[in-house]
Motif scaffolding. Structure first.
Motif, PDB file in Angstrom:
ATOM      1  N   ASP A  47      44.776  16.905  53.805  1.00 50.58           N
ATOM      2  CA  ASP A  47      45.666  17.088  52.645  1.00 50.58           C
ATOM      3  C   ASP A  47      46.820  18.030  52.976  1.00 50.58           C
ATOM      4  N   PHE A  48      46.502  19.122  53.651  1.00 50.14           N
ATOM      5  CA  PHE A  48      47.543  20.097  53.997  1.00 50.14           C
ATOM      6  C   PHE A  48      48.534  19.506  55.001  1.00 50.14           C
TER       7      PHE A  48
ATOM      8  N   ASP B  17      50.985  17.154  53.258  1.00 46.57           N
ATOM      9  CA  ASP B  17      52.035  17.931  52.584  1.00 46.57           C
ATOM     10  C   ASP B  17      53.053  18.445  53.598  1.00 46.57           C
ATOM     11  N   GLU B  18      52.563  18.909  54.760  1.00 50.12           N
ATOM     12  CA  GLU B  18      53.477  19.438  55.779  1.00 50.12           C
ATOM     13  C   GLU B  18      54.400  18.345  56.311  1.00 50.12           C
TER      14      GLU B  18
ATOM     15  N   GLN C 135      55.356  15.721  54.802  1.00 48.86           N
ATOM     16  CA  GLN C 135      56.319  15.386  53.752  1.00 48.86           C
ATOM     17  C   GLN C 135      57.446  16.413  53.684  1.00 48.86           C
ATOM     18  N   ARG C 136      57.126  17.687  53.949  1.00 46.31           N
ATOM     19  CA  ARG C 136      58.174  18.719  53.961  1.00 46.31           C
ATOM     20  C   ARG C 136      59.097  18.554  55.175  1.00 46.31           C
TER      21      ARG C 136
END
Length: 406
Positions: free
Chosen positions: A15-16, A19-20, A22-23
């Motif tokens: 999950d983390f 998110d990374e 996507q950033r």
């Protein structure tokens, strides 16, 4: 040319990592999978992910995928790739194999058939074949075998991504940089007053958590200090791609700034504090971290402005990794278990030293002991599954508040 990319990571970090990714690539369609994140991307995306991502183990480029029954099918899978687009006969290669419920008896023979396929394609096209280099290949290949299907990847990273290029001094059982980054990501710590505030690691060892935090707080891309396998491959070797790689690194360099929050690292071993300081210097963050020697059971909380919250982040010694030192050390060097009262005394120290700050402190402790909260006589507000190599752990969150601390 977009190809399927896969970024493997430790279990529990998917999950983390999504998110990374996507950033780093706001327009990407990142998809969580078991053990990693998949997306489509070309050379630009491969370069950016290697340079900017803290959480994956590698950036893999899928070049072939299909059903297989035996090693001959793997040979044909390897022959289906036009390897002249990636290497010349002067390049070297290595094949690593992973498997999950594969019917094949020998993974070494499977790797050999892939190597044969690459060499035969190159010999037919160029009259020469590349050689094997098991230490520093130009073309690192990863073959993954499932029960019925096989995937062949080019490892664009080469050395695993936890090797940031700054660690030379290390003690016993050093924490991998990717795991330190995952702990910070799980805590939502981003090096600002709004996201985590100040950071203190009172069991810093060779400094991994504090250095990773300082690089985040200073906007330093994790891949700036190292080289990557893709730099030697043909799709990245044109003058245009070399110029683009330099632009990406220059842009990353231009984003570096001073940390907006205090970062403090301390350890009972002054030798380890010295190691941590030297590592921080090589990582470019020595000025962003305050180092101290001292026992975690005695060191006072860092003095912070009243409005700035604090985050305690620690990977304390546990018996499977390393003995506890300082006030709680056991008299017997043969006993590799953590002393029973260490964590209870640590919680008592936190109650005295950390619960009176107006903006509050939050503690995160990585431990394989699922009974840790009861040993500390604290109620955790969150527990996140994480793996420290082969050791299954939990990252426990404790909100340090005055009174019962429950």
């Amino acid at each position: 040319m977009a190809l399927p990319l896969f970024l493997p990571c430790a279990a529990g970090v998917e999950d983390f990592l999504a998110d990374e990714v996507q950033r780093v690539l706001p327009n990407a369609q990142a998809r969580k999978a078991r053990g990693g994140v998949s997306l489509e991307g070309g050379p630009d995306e491969v370069m950016q992910l290697n340079l900017e991502c803290r959480l994956p183990q590698r950036v893999l480029v899928e070049v072939a995928e299909g059903a297989y029954h035996d090693e001959n099918d793997l040979y044909e899978l390897g022959r289906s790739v036009d390897w002249t687009q990636w290497i010349t006969p002067q390049h070297t290669l290595r094949v690593d194999t992973t498997a999950q419920r594969s019917p094949l008896k020998s993974l070494n023979f499977a790797a050999l058939r892939i190597k044969d396929a690459v060499c035969d394609v190159m010999r037919e096209a160029a009259g020469e074949r590349p050689s094997v280099d098991t230490q520093h290949p130009d073309l690192p290949l990863v073959l993954h075998l499932g029960p019925e299907r096989a995937s062949l990847y080019i490892d664009s990273s080469g050395e695993p991504l936890f090797k940031r290029g700054w660690r030379e001094d290390k003690g016993d059982a050093p924490l991998k940089e990717t795991l330190a980054a995952a702990m910070l990501a799980a805590a939502g710590w981003r090096g600002t007053a709004e996201h985590g505030g100040a950071l203190h690691d009172p069991c810093c060892g060779s400094g991994t958590i504090a250095i990773e935090a300082a690089q985040i707080a200073c906007g330093i891309a994790p891949g700036l200090k190292r080289r990557f396998a893709f730099e030697r491959l043909l799709p990245f070797s044109s003058p245009e791609m070399r110029a683009q790689w330099q632009r990406l690194k220059s842009h990353a360099q231009s984003r570096i700034h001073a940390s907006a929050v205090p970062i403090v690292a301390s350890d009972v071993s002054f030798r380890m504090v010295d190691f941590a300081r030297r590592n921080a210097q090589r990582a470019g963050v020595e000025a962003a971290i305050t180092f101290h020697g001292g026992d975690a059971l005695e060191r006072p909380a860092p003095a912070l402005p009243p409005e700035l919250p604090g985050t305690l982040m620690l990977n304390p010694p546990y018996g499977e990794r390393i003995d506890v030192g300082g006030k709680a050390a056991r008299p017997s060097a043969q006993d590799r278990d953590t002393p029973q009262d260490f964590f209870a005394r640590l919680a008592s120290h936190w109650k005295r030293a950390y619960t009176h700050h107006p903006a509050g402190w939050t503690a995160y402790v990585l431990s394989p002991d699922m009974r840790l909260p009861s040993e500390m006589r604290l109620k955790e507000s969150r527990r996140v599954p994480m793996w420290n190599g082969p050791i299954e752990c939990r990252l426990f969150r404790f909100d340090l508040v005055a009174g019962t601390m429950r």
